[in-house]
Design an enzyme around this catalytic site. Structure first.
Site, PDB file in Angstrom:
ATOM      1  N   ASN A   1       0.832  -1.195   0.000  1.00  0.00           N
ATOM      2  CA  ASN A   1       0.000   0.000   0.000  1.00  0.00           C
ATOM      3  C   ASN A   1       0.873   1.254   0.000  1.00  0.00           C
ATOM      4  O   ASN A   1       1.986   1.233  -0.498  1.00  0.00           O
ATOM      5  CB  ASN A   1      -0.999  -0.027   1.162  1.00  0.00           C
ATOM      6  CG  ASN A   1      -2.312   0.640   0.794  1.00  0.00           C
ATOM      7  OD1 ASN A   1      -2.381   1.845   0.611  1.00  0.00           O
ATOM      8  ND2 ASN A   1      -3.356  -0.161   0.684  1.00  0.00           N
ATOM      9  N   ARG A   2       0.397   2.328   0.622  1.00  0.00           N
ATOM     10  CA  ARG A   2       1.043   3.631   0.466  1.00  0.00           C
ATOM     11  C   ARG A   2       1.764   4.096   1.729  1.00  0.00           C
ATOM     12  O   ARG A   2       1.289   3.847   2.839  1.00  0.00           O
ATOM     13  CB  ARG A   2       0.002   4.673   0.062  1.00  0.00           C
ATOM     14  CG  ARG A   2      -0.577   4.421  -1.312  1.00  0.00           C
ATOM     15  CD  ARG A   2      -1.799   5.281  -1.592  1.00  0.00           C
ATOM     16  NE  ARG A   2      -2.240   5.076  -2.973  1.00  0.00           N
ATOM     17  CZ  ARG A   2      -3.075   4.097  -3.347  1.00  0.00           C
ATOM     18  NH1 ARG A   2      -3.565   3.240  -2.454  1.00  0.00           N
ATOM     19  NH2 ARG A   2      -3.419   3.966  -4.623  1.00  0.00           N
TER      20      ARG A   2
ATOM     21  N   ASP B   1     -11.714   1.106  -2.556  1.00  0.00           N
ATOM     22  CA  ASP B   1     -10.264   0.950  -2.447  1.00  0.00           C
ATOM     23  C   ASP B   1      -9.852   1.392  -1.042  1.00  0.00           C
ATOM     24  O   ASP B   1      -9.263   2.451  -0.857  1.00  0.00           O
ATOM     25  CB  ASP B   1      -9.550   1.780  -3.520  1.00  0.00           C
ATOM     26  CG  ASP B   1      -8.045   1.489  -3.584  1.00  0.00           C
ATOM     27  OD1 ASP B   1      -7.603   0.540  -2.909  1.00  0.00           O
ATOM     28  OD2 ASP B   1      -7.331   2.210  -4.304  1.00  0.00           O
TER      29      ASP B   1
ATOM     30  N   HIS C   1      -1.031  -9.551  -3.965  1.00  0.00           N
ATOM     31  CA  HIS C   1      -1.823  -8.575  -4.712  1.00  0.00           C
ATOM     32  C   HIS C   1      -2.484  -9.204  -5.943  1.00  0.00           C
ATOM     33  O   HIS C   1      -2.380  -8.676  -7.046  1.00  0.00           O
ATOM     34  CB  HIS C   1      -0.927  -7.405  -5.122  1.00  0.00           C
ATOM     35  CG  HIS C   1      -1.667  -6.144  -5.456  1.00  0.00           C
ATOM     36  ND1 HIS C   1      -2.501  -6.030  -6.540  1.00  0.00           N
ATOM     37  CD2 HIS C   1      -1.690  -4.937  -4.845  1.00  0.00           C
ATOM     38  CE1 HIS C   1      -2.999  -4.813  -6.595  1.00  0.00           C
ATOM     39  NE2 HIS C   1      -2.522  -4.122  -5.572  1.00  0.00           N
TER      40      HIS C   1
ATOM     41  N   GLN D   1      -6.937  -4.825   2.521  1.00  0.00           N
ATOM     42  CA  GLN D   1      -7.186  -3.806   1.514  1.00  0.00           C
ATOM     43  C   GLN D   1      -8.038  -4.428   0.421  1.00  0.00           C
ATOM     44  O   GLN D   1      -7.691  -5.468  -0.143  1.00  0.00           O
ATOM     45  CB  GLN D   1      -5.885  -3.272   0.920  1.00  0.00           C
ATOM     46  CG  GLN D   1      -6.081  -2.136  -0.071  1.00  0.00           C
ATOM     47  CD  GLN D   1      -6.339  -0.798   0.599  1.00  0.00           C
ATOM     48  OE1 GLN D   1      -6.128  -0.660   1.814  1.00  0.00           O
ATOM     49  NE2 GLN D   1      -6.779   0.185  -0.165  1.00  0.00           N
TER      50      GLN D   1
ATOM     51  N   TYR E   1      -5.636 -10.214  -8.376  1.00  0.00           N
ATOM     52  CA  TYR E   1      -6.984  -9.757  -8.738  1.00  0.00           C
ATOM     53  C   TYR E   1      -7.831 -10.972  -9.094  1.00  0.00           C
ATOM     54  O   TYR E   1      -7.501 -11.725 -10.006  1.00  0.00           O
ATOM     55  CB  TYR E   1      -6.936  -8.806  -9.937  1.00  0.00           C
ATOM     56  CG  TYR E   1      -6.443  -7.422  -9.625  1.00  0.00           C
ATOM     57  CD1 TYR E   1      -7.308  -6.453  -9.101  1.00  0.00           C
ATOM     58  CD2 TYR E   1      -5.123  -7.067  -9.852  1.00  0.00           C
ATOM     59  CE1 TYR E   1      -6.855  -5.169  -8.822  1.00  0.00           C
ATOM     60  CE2 TYR E   1      -4.662  -5.781  -9.571  1.00  0.00           C
ATOM     61  CZ  TYR E   1      -5.547  -4.838  -9.057  1.00  0.00           C
ATOM     62  OH  TYR E   1      -5.095  -3.564  -8.775  1.00  0.00           O
TER      63      TYR E   1
ATOM     64  N   GLU F   1      -6.340  -8.026  -0.344  1.00  0.00           N
ATOM     65  CA  GLU F   1      -4.942  -7.994   0.084  1.00  0.00           C
ATOM     66  C   GLU F   1      -4.813  -8.004   1.615  1.00  0.00           C
ATOM     67  O   GLU F   1      -4.817  -6.955   2.249  1.00  0.00           O
ATOM     68  CB  GLU F   1      -4.271  -6.731  -0.449  1.00  0.00           C
ATOM     69  CG  GLU F   1      -4.434  -6.502  -1.936  1.00  0.00           C
ATOM     70  CD  GLU F   1      -4.067  -5.088  -2.324  1.00  0.00           C
ATOM     71  OE1 GLU F   1      -2.925  -4.659  -2.042  1.00  0.00           O
ATOM     72  OE2 GLU F   1      -4.924  -4.385  -2.895  1.00  0.00           O
TER      73      GLU F   1
ATOM     74  N   HIS G   1       3.493   0.295  -2.689  1.00  0.00           N
ATOM     75  CA  HIS G   1       3.936  -1.103  -2.757  1.00  0.00           C
ATOM     76  C   HIS G   1       5.455  -1.247  -2.842  1.00  0.00           C
ATOM     77  O   HIS G   1       5.980  -2.105  -3.558  1.00  0.00           O
ATOM     78  CB  HIS G   1       3.276  -1.810  -3.926  1.00  0.00           C
ATOM     79  CG  HIS G   1       1.784  -1.891  -3.849  1.00  0.00           C
ATOM     80  ND1 HIS G   1       1.115  -2.103  -2.659  1.00  0.00           N
ATOM     81  CD2 HIS G   1       0.819  -1.781  -4.808  1.00  0.00           C
ATOM     82  CE1 HIS G   1      -0.183  -2.128  -2.883  1.00  0.00           C
ATOM     83  NE2 HIS G   1      -0.393  -1.941  -4.175  1.00  0.00           N
TER      84      HIS G   1
END
Length: 326
Positions: A72-73, A227, A170, A262, A172, A291, A99
């Site tokens: 993440n951030r 998100d 991560h 997440q 999808y 995640e 990431h």
């Protein structure tokens, strides 16, 4: 093990196929990523991926990968640790570290350390200072399939200096095979979530999901703009239910030791011109990332759970994905 492609620096990328309980998974050394996952009685893959290695160097750089060292951030691409300031690669609009930055785990070519018919283990040694993060890291990931077809991912790590460490898987997911999440429902085992600012950075509040668009305590349709991080717990623990994704014919149960989840409903996906498994690029809402991880921007929030890995300690994360029909 087979050759999947060659990186720009000439390094070969290998693909390892494992099988168990009627499930098949393909893992790439590049990014230690899950490139494909299928059930024997389902005609389509359950996870988004591409046959083109170049896609994973571009718009699909995080698809199916292990991201980190901090998922993440991180706000402003900086943090303080033991009264020392660290500046990181800012790879998102020049503002944030996403990431792990440009040299994060998803862009590293991991080494295969062990292979069995139903399991593969990979290793990456991250040198001190890579991307601005302190400490040399020894990171290992093991994908395995059991007799019921359940996929387990175990991530472990050790360091020689204190460092933030909060990786995540991560992938999808698309259970319908249609490149559209409209038929999916989501159930998240969380009473609280983290509100964010315009840069998707947590504000520091831990807010209840009740009477908000983030209440997924009962299965319901997905918000395509979702998100956010859901707060599962405040400390790592034994495997516990995190979420369930379902359609009328398939379900995916996720269990993890992690304290956060997440959920990115894929509203910004655009993999053009690179093809997915079906030969066409993926667009918005083609898949959902689930995640398990630490809470985002933890190094900059003293009130959040601490994600610092210390010398002499071993980090361990376990996540189980159980897909079934019916």
């Amino acid at each position: 093990m087979r050759h999947f492609g060659t990186l720009p620096d000439g390094s070969p990328v290998e693909a390892v196929t494992i099988r168990g309980g009627g499930a098949t998974a393909v893992v790439l050394t590049q990014g230690a990523r899950l490139q494909d996952f299928r059930l024997a009685d389902v005609a389509h893959p359950l996870i988004l991926g591409s046959p083109d290695l170049t896609a994973y160097l571009g718009p699909m750089r995080f698809f199916g990968a292990i991201v980190g060292p901090v998922a993440n951030r991180i706000a402003g691409g900086r943090f303080m640790l033991n009264d020392r300031a660290f500046a990181l690669e800012r790879n998102e609009a020049g503002k944030t570290t996403l990431h792990g930055g440009e040299t994060g785990f998803s862009q590293q070519n991991w080494n295969v350390s062990a292979v069995a018919p139903d399991a593969v283990s990979l290793q990456y040694i991250r040198p001190d200072g890579t991307g601005g993060f302190p400490g040399t890291l020894d990171v290992r990931a093991r994908y395995s399939l059991d007799q019921s077809g359940c996929l387990t991912l175990e991530i472990t790590a050790q360091t020689d200096a204190p460092t933030p460490f909060a990786p995540a898987f991560h992938g999808y997911w698309d259970l319908s095979g249609q490149g559209d999440l409209g038929a999916h429902r989501l159930h998240v085992h969380a009473d609280t979530y983290l509100p964010v600012d315009g840069d998707q950075i947590p504000t520091g509040r831990v807010a209840p999901v009740a009477e908000t668009p983030f209440d997924y305590r009962r299965p319901r349709e997905l918000d395509p703009a979702l998100d956010h991080n859901f707060c599962i717990a405040t400390e790592q623990g034994p495997l516990r239910p995190v979420c369930q994704l379902s359609t009328s014919s398939l379900s995916l149960d996720v269990e993890s030791t992690e304290i956060g989840l997440q959920v990115h409903a894929g509203g910004s996906l655009d993999t053009r011109p690179f093809p997915g498994h079906d030969g066409k690029p993926y667009g918005p809402g083609a898949g959902i990332a689930l995640e398990p991880q630490f809470w985002p921007d933890t190094p900059n929030h003293p009130t959040f759970p601490n994600a610092t890995l210390l010398p002499g300690a071993t980090y361990r994360q376990i996540t189980r994905f159980s897909a079934r029909t019916g």
